[in-house]
Design an enzyme around this catalytic site. Structure first.
Site, short mmCIF file in Angstrom:
data_model
loop_
_atom_site.label_atom_id
_atom_site.label_comp_id
_atom_site.label_asym_id
_atom_site.label_seq_id
_atom_site.Cartn_x
_atom_site.Cartn_y
_atom_site.Cartn_z
CG HIS A 205 -0.34 0.20 2.52
ND1 HIS A 205 0.18 -0.84 3.22
CD2 HIS A 205 -0.12 1.30 3.27
CE1 HIS A 205 0.68 -0.40 4.38
NE2 HIS A 205 0.52 0.90 4.43
C1 UD1 Z 1 -2.59 5.42 5.49
C2 UD1 Z 1 -1.35 6.04 6.10
C3 UD1 Z 1 -0.20 5.04 6.02
C4 UD1 Z 1 -0.60 3.74 6.68
C5 UD1 Z 1 -1.89 3.21 6.07
C6 UD1 Z 1 -2.35 1.99 6.82
C7 UD1 Z 1 -1.04 8.47 5.86
C8 UD1 Z 1 -0.33 9.54 5.12
N1 UD1 Z 1 -0.93 7.24 5.35
O1 UD1 Z 1 -2.35 5.18 4.12
O2 UD1 Z 1 0.93 5.55 6.70
O3 UD1 Z 1 0.44 2.79 6.51
O4 UD1 Z 1 -2.92 4.22 6.16
O5 UD1 Z 1 -3.26 1.22 6.10
O6 UD1 Z 1 -1.68 8.75 6.85
N2 UD1 Z 1 -9.65 4.19 1.28
C9 UD1 Z 1 -10.83 3.52 1.23
N3 UD1 Z 1 -11.43 3.17 2.40
C10 UD1 Z 1 -10.90 3.44 3.62
C11 UD1 Z 1 -9.69 4.14 3.66
C12 UD1 Z 1 -9.05 4.51 2.49
O7 UD1 Z 1 -11.35 3.25 0.15
O8 UD1 Z 1 -11.51 3.07 4.65
C13 UD1 Z 1 -8.97 4.54 0.01
C14 UD1 Z 1 -9.38 5.93 -0.53
O9 UD1 Z 1 -9.39 5.85 -1.91
C15 UD1 Z 1 -8.21 6.79 -0.07
C16 UD1 Z 1 -7.02 5.84 -0.17
O10 UD1 Z 1 -7.54 4.57 0.21
O11 UD1 Z 1 -8.04 7.93 -0.88
C17 UD1 Z 1 -5.88 6.21 0.74
O12 UD1 Z 1 -6.29 6.38 2.09
P1 UD1 Z 1 -5.41 7.28 3.09
O13 UD1 Z 1 -5.94 7.17 4.46
O14 UD1 Z 1 -5.21 8.65 2.53
O15 UD1 Z 1 -3.97 6.62 3.02
P2 UD1 Z 1 -3.54 5.09 3.08
O16 UD1 Z 1 -2.92 4.72 1.80
O17 UD1 Z 1 -4.66 4.28 3.61
N1 UDP Z 2 -3.76 -6.35 8.70
C1 UDP Z 2 -5.01 -6.94 8.79
N2 UDP Z 2 -5.66 -7.33 7.64
C2 UDP Z 2 -5.11 -7.16 6.41
C3 UDP Z 2 -3.83 -6.56 6.32
C4 UDP Z 2 -3.19 -6.14 7.48
O1 UDP Z 2 -5.54 -7.12 9.90
O2 UDP Z 2 -5.74 -7.52 5.41
C5 UDP Z 2 -3.10 -5.88 9.93
C6 UDP Z 2 -1.68 -6.35 10.19
O3 UDP Z 2 -1.65 -7.59 10.85
C7 UDP Z 2 -1.14 -5.23 11.06
C8 UDP Z 2 -1.80 -3.99 10.49
O4 UDP Z 2 -2.96 -4.46 9.80
O5 UDP Z 2 -1.56 -5.40 12.40
C9 UDP Z 2 -0.88 -3.29 9.53
O6 UDP Z 2 -1.56 -2.27 8.90
P1 UDP Z 2 -1.07 -1.60 7.53
O7 UDP Z 2 -0.16 -2.53 6.82
O8 UDP Z 2 -2.28 -1.11 6.85
O9 UDP Z 2 -0.29 -0.30 8.04
P2 UDP Z 2 1.23 0.01 8.44
O10 UDP Z 2 1.64 -0.93 9.52
O11 UDP Z 2 2.05 -0.09 7.19
O12 UDP Z 2 1.17 1.44 8.89
#
Ligand code: UD1
Ligand code: UDP
Length: 363
Positions: A205
């Site tokens: 991601h």
């Molecule tokens: C965010 C965090 C990242 C973290 C990740 C965990 C920031 C800058 N990034 O990234 O550090 O590792 O979360 O998963 O804060 N979207 C959905 N449904 C949701 C949430 C998001 O469809 O419930 C989609 C939307 O299109 C959105 C995109 O995902 O624009 C990105 O979501 P966003 O929260 O901006 O960043 P992440 O890539 O999720």
């Molecule tokens: N995780 C989960 N389901 C998934 C993918 C990840 O429960 O399909 C959990 C994973 O075990 C960990 C957390 O989500 O606890 C990690 O989140 P993510 O990778 O989104 O964020 P990051 O750690 O990179 O900020």
């Protein structure tokens, strides 16, 4: 003593769960839980409240998705009146997401002590939005709780006063320890037709991987070859699913016979998937830590890691996005290289208890 705690994204929930539990044993603390709404799909948010037994948030700011500036500003605007109204003794933020820095800035500007859980981690890569969030949040925090020694050293180098820094262990691992036995009951392997130790798990991601069609294409070159050799399970993050469709990659990915693309799965299923896998490929921060404790080899599809202890003590290898490098590391693992059995100091399931004890003393 009223303490406002912030969650916004999926990984924040695994980090806040043990803290909410530890507050329940600290009679002097009145915890308030605020969800910014940065993540909002059931399988990125509510599902984890249910599975991890996190209390309902006292407030959901409902901010949702947006550009960095829009999302950060919207969270700040919505959070400021909450702090003014509740007048907490401290605001606790976890991790490195936009919700972390946005709420941290609000607290700091209002003169409320700011507590950062998972402080000091550094990838030294300022092109990562999370690195900006980490550096800035640490610069304005009053109490900084570190998961690993590298975090302590980074903060010292940046001039943070020694008395503010505490090495306490890893709250994400508290959650793993707490739920590991329950996760072992998950039927996910049978549901997906998988045999223990004979499949790989993938998550992706990071914007640097999934927002750039060339990089994402190169990673898929490696994964295409890998899945010919071993079943590959891919719970796809919503950002990644959207990008794959935009870049026209979906037909190519759908054609791969040994690949299963899933919606994001719940914590218990995901923990079980990781625990029984031959290896995990990921660009996640938290998953590098969890595979270390599970002793499952991890290939980190990035050029760096802010969690060096997982490489030094665990079975994590940072392999970037070059297909040959990824596949060479994969073959080594399949040829017998296992994850190491070492546990980083204080990753023992009791970090949240240590944090709450220090909060009680210091605040
Ligand atoms: C965010 C965090 C990242 C973290 C990740 C965990 C920031 C800058 N990034 O990234 O550090 O590792 O979360 O998963 O804060 N979207 C959905 N449904 C949701 C949430 C998001 O469809 O419930 C989609 C939307 O299109 C959105 C995109 O995902 O624009 C990105 O979501 P966003 O929260 O901006 O960043 P992440 O890539 O999720
Ligand atoms: N995780 C989960 N389901 C998934 C993918 C990840 O429960 O399909 C959990 C994973 O075990 C960990 C957390 O989500 O606890 C990690 O989140 P993510 O990778 O989104 O964020 P990051 O750690 O990179 O900020």
């Amino acid at each position: 003593m009223r303490i406002v705690n912030i969650v916004g994204t999926r990984p924040n929930l695994m980090k806040i769960a043990p803290l909410m539990e530890a507050y329940a044993d600290a009679p002097g603390i009145e915890p308030i839980l605020v969800h910014t709404g940065q993540h909002y799909d059931d399988n990125m948010s509510d599902l984890f409240f249910r599975q991890l037994g996190i209390p309902e948030p006292d407030l959901n700011l409902g901010v949702g998705s947006g550009s960095h500036a829009v999302q950060t500003a919207d969270i700040m605007k919505a959070f400021e009146p909450v702090v003014l109204e509740r007048d907490p003794a401290a605001v606790v933020v976890v991790g490195d997401v936009n919700s972390t820095i946005a709420c941290g800035l609000v607290a700091s500007k209002l003169g409320i002590p700011l507590v950062h859980v998972e402080a000091g981690l550094r990838s030294f890569d300022r092109s990562m939005p999370e690195e900006i969030n980490r550096v800035l949040t640490d610069a304005i925090s009053d109490l900084l709780f570190c998961t690993e020694q590298s975090g302590v050293e980074n903060l010292r180098r940046e001039g943070v006063a020694e008395e503010r820094i505490h090495l306490v262990g890893n709250v994400m691992i508290d959650t793993l320890v707490r739920h590991r036995a329950r996760a072992a009951q998950s039927p996910i392997l049978d549901d997906l037709g998988l045999a223990e130790g004979e499949y790989a798990v993938l998550t992706l991601h990071r914007p640097s991987n999934v927002d750039d069609p060339e990089t994402l294409g190169r990673i898929w070159d490696a994964l295409e070859a890998l899945q010919r050799d071993m079943p590959l399970i891919f719970p796809a993050h919503p950002r990644t699913r959207r990008r794959m469709a935009e870049f026209g990659l979906s037909p190519r990915i759908d054609a791969l016979e040994n690949l299963q693309v899933l919606e994001p799965v719940g914590y218990l299923d995901f923990l079980q998937l990781m625990a029984r896998a031959r290896l995990v490929l990921t660009d996640s921060g938290g998953i590098q830590e969890e595979t270390t404790i599970l002793e499952v080899p991890c290939l980190t599809l990035r050029e760096n890691t802010e969690r060096p202890v997982t490489v030094e003590m665990g079975g994590n290898q940072v392999v970037g996005s070059d297909p040959e490098r990824i596949l060479a590391a994969y073959r080594k693992i399949v040829d017998g290289q296992a994850g190491s059995g070492a546990t980083p100091p204080l990753w023992d399931g009791r970090a949240a208890g240590r944090i709450v004890e220090i909060l009680t003393q210091v605040l």
